[in-house]
Design an enzyme around this catalytic site. Structure first.
Site, PDB file in Angstrom:
ATOM      1  N   HIS A  95      35.414  43.140  42.221  1.00 24.40           N
ATOM      2  CA  HIS A  95      35.160  44.286  42.933  1.00 24.40           C
ATOM      3  C   HIS A  95      33.891  44.374  43.601  1.00 24.40           C
ATOM      4  O   HIS A  95      33.016  45.353  43.259  1.00 24.40           O
ATOM      5  CB  HIS A  95      35.498  45.889  42.083  1.00 24.40           C
ATOM      6  CG  HIS A  95      36.646  46.452  42.748  1.00 24.40           C
ATOM      7  ND1 HIS A  95      36.738  47.881  42.498  1.00 24.40           N
ATOM      8  CD2 HIS A  95      37.620  45.982  43.604  1.00 24.40           C
ATOM      9  CE1 HIS A  95      37.879  48.233  43.140  1.00 24.40           C
ATOM     10  NE2 HIS A  95      38.416  47.450  43.869  1.00 24.40           N
ATOM     11  N   HIS A 127      41.367  39.541  52.176  1.00 28.62           N
ATOM     12  CA  HIS A 127      41.599  40.020  50.681  1.00 28.62           C
ATOM     13  C   HIS A 127      43.048  39.817  50.175  1.00 28.62           C
ATOM     14  O   HIS A 127      43.319  39.721  49.328  1.00 28.62           O
ATOM     15  CB  HIS A 127      41.107  41.545  50.669  1.00 28.62           C
ATOM     16  CG  HIS A 127      41.357  42.194  49.416  1.00 28.62           C
ATOM     17  ND1 HIS A 127      40.341  42.023  48.551  1.00 28.62           N
ATOM     18  CD2 HIS A 127      42.112  43.164  48.769  1.00 28.62           C
ATOM     19  CE1 HIS A 127      40.551  42.790  47.398  1.00 28.62           C
ATOM     20  NE2 HIS A 127      41.767  43.284  47.628  1.00 28.62           N
TER      21      HIS A 127
END
Lengths: 703, 192
Positions: free
Chosen positions: A83, A35
């Protein structure tokens, strides 16, 4: 729970010359997470063209968002993010915090957020869980965006089984800033104070790590952050108020304080006194404080003499503000707790994880025969597909006009248009095509970039900058990594062709369902452009229907093929045709020759006609006038690029204009008040289809 | 201006705009309604100054008791953004006194806009009713379930007015639907 591999731990050990402490392992885990570190994608992301005459701040600068010059001393800042994992577990908070996070990325540059886009993909609605996910994702986006007062001006909503457990929630944000007021996210000098605003709590623990592995199906709710838009609004307003008095701004996102401090120091060192972090709950352990991803926090690097000014501004709203440490010259990131150093790691170690180029293997492609489908069944099925249904149920939950600058509103055209403080008009659009990317990620990468370009042309705009979001399954699986590399190549090639720099981007891997089946590859492009001449607010009226560009018998990846079985060739992205057809449309808009324009993509010509039929108009099409193929199904349903339909009162001048630009246009029929679709001698009353189009989501989502 | 900075003696009118005061936490408008600033605004209203509440501003006015009734969650239990028509049914308020049109097109954008009040009183106080283009009022045009299709009301005196639609969003031809500026006609009433 950490995501570091044995190999990575070993690398860390060797570089450190010792065993990292448990706290240090957590810090390394956050920084080296997929990430935050882009370790499986960075090598390839470097191939994107990120430079250009308008680029004020590009992807190279390790900044939170890219910026491009739009004249008159202004720049726009553009960013896209997903998300996905949090939204799969807690769709309301997951989606809401996605919006909050992207807004803070924009204000990190000192820019005022002016518009949001949301691109949502979920599984089919016959499954109640998908309904629950969609309902809460839309509510979450609305909850945050509406409260904070940034309009959601456009987006996408589409459905595919592969998103059943793993919905994709992508949000993009545009901000505006005076060019000379753009703030960096990194510091260049030691001695600056690190100022943290907001309370740190126990939500979102290890979120970056969580986002960098597959969903376990176990209880992972603790890794999801909770949204607080009112706090977000204070953070936004005050950050923009004090931006001039700070040297660098960084949002606390994935990896919390650990990542924000390290990235802000950018090779310099930092000393952080963990006890000074204002907490929401008592007795948090120091490592939890370091990696917590509680929302609505910002980190500032501030000269000592300005600290009081900055904190006073936050305290006006009773918002916590604390000096938690300082930037040092020794290139070590140190966390100190109760007078003891609990972590001391070299910046270089944290900022340079091992980078991977995983093995690739191309998927074997099956050759299939064309399915035998009756015309009526084909038309009805395609027109009734949820991807083509009106999305009013979703966008009516967004305050898409807050700020009074939304010129072209959701559902009105292929792109949204907002007015800027310098009087210019900015068009924005996000595009993806998972069905096509599943067939050929390279052609698809080019195609989605070209589609975004065409979508902007429809309102009279030319693209000036793009950001991308690359969403795939497990990168260690060669067929998936192959799609990733292909998509990057396709997007990069198209960006170079159109000379549109990619000023930022994001990658999300490990998107799989519970059975380990990956989502369809979903790279996504968000493009922004300026209306340089006239604006077109497309309006359906009676007139001639003209198709610009060639229709090809390339049916693979189309909605038709999805419904009736895959067959045929993959559509090739002939970028020259996208460019030429877009130029024709821009010419026609500036001449005032057309009333309505629409890009041809999902559902082919028939899908595009839905935008006309749904307004209470009939469309009559002579298939013989559709040029490029003799196959009727391809004429009606091919999704190859490079095409637009326009409505005009002077069809001959459209045809003439196309010829002058080096391409073709053909008058294929006419548009009249009514509710019929006519294809040659075949005629269908589309009342039912139009009703379905308007009501599908409202009905599906009401129970 | 910031709400804490209001100096009531300097102004002859107040507009409380839309938004999400205090995040709409607890209940839309309820926290703002109990601020000192609202005490000052009540004072201004008592002096006969014009007080206009738009959307969240309307919610604050009902929460603070400056206007009768209450605004509950929409019947569909969700936020609704939509362009609507409203019929103007009172011309004795500051805003509607000299209005050249009787049907206005403006957008709504709210989650709590279902106006409730005892029907007889509501009928007396209502200023705007959701309608169609022709000004016909029926349940078909009621976006949120308000009693009597009420989109906005005023006090008896007509100097305190609240409405859910956003006139400011229908005041610029570039950003307004079909270029209409009906909202501006309404806001011109503030110049009295």
């Amino acid at each position: 729970m950490v995501s570091l591999s044995e190999y990575e731990l070993d690398v860390a050990r060797k570089r450190l010359g010792r065993d990292p402490s448990p706290v240090e392992v957590k810090v390394i885990d956050a920084l080296w997470s997929e990430h935050c570190s882009y370790k499986s994608s960075k090598i390839f992301l470097r191939s994107f063209p990120s430079e250009g005459p308008r680029v004020v701040m590009g992807i190279e600068d390790w900044q939170d968002a890219g910026a491009v010059d739009i004249g008159d001393g202004y720049a726009i800042v553009l960013k896209v993010e997903s998300h996905n994992h949090p939204s799969a577990v807690d769709p309301f908070n997951g989606a809401a915090t996605g919006v909050g996070g992207i807004i803070r990325d924009i204000i990190s540059k000192g820019a005022t957020p002016i518009a949001l886009l949301d691109m949502i993909r979920v599984g089919e609605l016959k499954d109640d869980k998908n309904k629950w996910l969609l309902k809460n994702i839309i509510a979450g986006i609305g909850f945050y965006g509406n409260s904070i007062g940034i309009p959601v001006v456009g987006g996408e909503l589409s459905f595919d089984e592969s998103f059943s457990d793993n919905p994709l929630v992508d949000v993009a944000c545009v901000g505006i800033v005076k060019k000379d007021k753009i703030k960096p996210s990194v510091v260049k000098e030691p001695g600056l104070k690190l100022v943290l605003v907001g309370l740190t709590g126990i939500d979102g623990l290890g979120g970056a790590s969580f986002a960098s592995r597959k969903l376990s199906g176990e209880n992972e709710i603790g890794a999801v952050q909770i949204a607080d838009p009112f706090a977000g609004k204070i953070v936004m307003d005050v950050t923009l108020e004090i931006a001039d008095k700070v040297e660098a701004i960084k949002d606390l996102g994935g990896g919390g304080l650990a990542v924000a401090v390290t990235e802000m120091a950018n090779g310099l060192g930092a000393r952080v006194y963990v006890d000074k972090v204002p907490l929401r709950v008592k007795d948090m352990s120091p490592e939890d404080i370091i990696i917590s991803e509680t929302q609505e926090r910002m980190l500032f690097a501030v000269r000592e003499e300005n600290v009081e000014y900055v904190c006073k501004a936050f305290e006006y709203y009773e918002y916590p503000c604390a000096v938690i440490g300082e930037v040092t010259s020794d290139s070590f990131i140190r966390f100190i707790y109760e007078g003891k150093e609990i972590a001391s790691l070299p910046s270089q170690l944290l900022l340079s994880p091992p980078l991977y180029a995983w093995p690739i293997r191309e998927k074997a492609r099956k050759i299939n025969v064309k399915p035998n489908v009756e015309l009526e069944q084909a038309v009805r099925s395609v027109l009734a597909h949820p991807d083509l249904a009106s999305k009013e149920w979703a966008y009516s939950q967004f305050d898409y006009e807050v700020g009074t600058s939304t010129v072209v509103k959701p559902g009105e055209a292929d792109s949204a248009v907002v007015s800027l403080p310098n009087g210019k008009l900015l068009a924005i659009k996000g595009d993806a095509n998972p069905d096509l990317c599943a067939e050929d990620a390279y052609e698809c990468g080019k195609a989605i970039f070209a589609e975004a370009y065409r979508n902007l042309a429809v309102v009279g705009a030319r693209g000036i900058a793009a950001v991308d979001h690359l969403q795939f399954g497990d990168p260690k699986k060669p067929e998936i990594y192959s799609d990733f590399v292909d998509a990057v190549r396709g997007i990069g090639e198209a960006a170079r062709f159109f000379s549109i720099p990619i000023v930022g981007g994001k990658v999300s891997f490990y998107n799989e369902n519970k059975k380990g089946v990956a989502i369809k590859p979903t790279p996504l492009v968000v493009m922004a452009g300026l209306v340089e001449g006239k604006l077109l607010k497309p309006k359906v009226e009676e007139g001639s229907l003209v198709l610009i560009g060639y229709t090809r018998n390339e049916m693979r990846g189309s909605l038709f093929a999805k419904l009736f079985g895959p067959y045929g060739e993959v559509p090739k992205a002939r970028l020259q045709e996208d460019y030429l057809a877009s130029e024709v449309v821009l010419d026609l808009i500036n001449q005032g020759t057309i009333l309505f324009a629409k890009d041809v993509n999902r559902g082919g010509l028939m899908g595009s006609l839905m935008a006309i039929l749904s307004k209470g108009y009939s469309a009559k099409v002579d298939p013989d006038r559709i040029l490029g193929t003799d196959d009727l199904m391809a004429k009606l349903f091919s999704e190859n690029g490079g095409r637009f339909i326009v409505i005009t009162n002077s069809p001959e001048s459209v045809v003439e204009r196309a010829k002058r630009r080096g391409t073709i246009a053909s008058v294929i029929g006419e548009v009249k008040k009514g509710n019929y679709l006519e294809i040659g001698s075949w005629k269908l009353n589309v009342k039912k289809e139009v009703e379905h189009h308007s009501n599908y989501l409202e009905v599906e989502m009401s129970d | 201006m910031r709400y804490k900075d209001l100096d009531p003696d300097r102004y002859s009118s107040v507009v409380i705009p839309g938004g999400f005061s205090f995040g709409d936490y607890l209940r839309a408008g309820s926290i703002a309604a109990s601020t000192e600033t609202m005490e000052m605004i009540k004072e201004m209203a008592n002096q006969g100054k014009t007080v206009l509440g738009i959307c969240n501003g309307f919610q604050i006015l009902t929460e603070s008791g400056l206007l009768k009734g209450a605004l509950l969650p929409n019947l569909k239990m969700r936020f609704i953004s939509k362009w609507v028509y409203v019929k103007v049914v009172r011309d004795d308020t500051r805003l509607t006194k000299n209005l050249p049109k009787k049907v206005l097109r403006m957008p709504i954008a709210h989650a709590e806009g279902r106006f409730v009040l005892e029907e007889e009183e509501a009928r007396r106080l209502m200023v705007f009713q959701y309608s169609n283009e022709k000004g016909e009022v029926s349940e078909d045009y009621n976006p949120n379930g308000s009693v009597l299709n009420i989109a906005g009301i005023a006090n008896e005196e007509g100097n305190v007015i609240g409405l859910m639609p956003h006139p400011e969003r229908a005041s610029f031809s570039l950003t307004s639907i079909d270029g209409n500026v009906d909202g501006l006609l309404l806001l011109r009433g503030l110049r009295w």
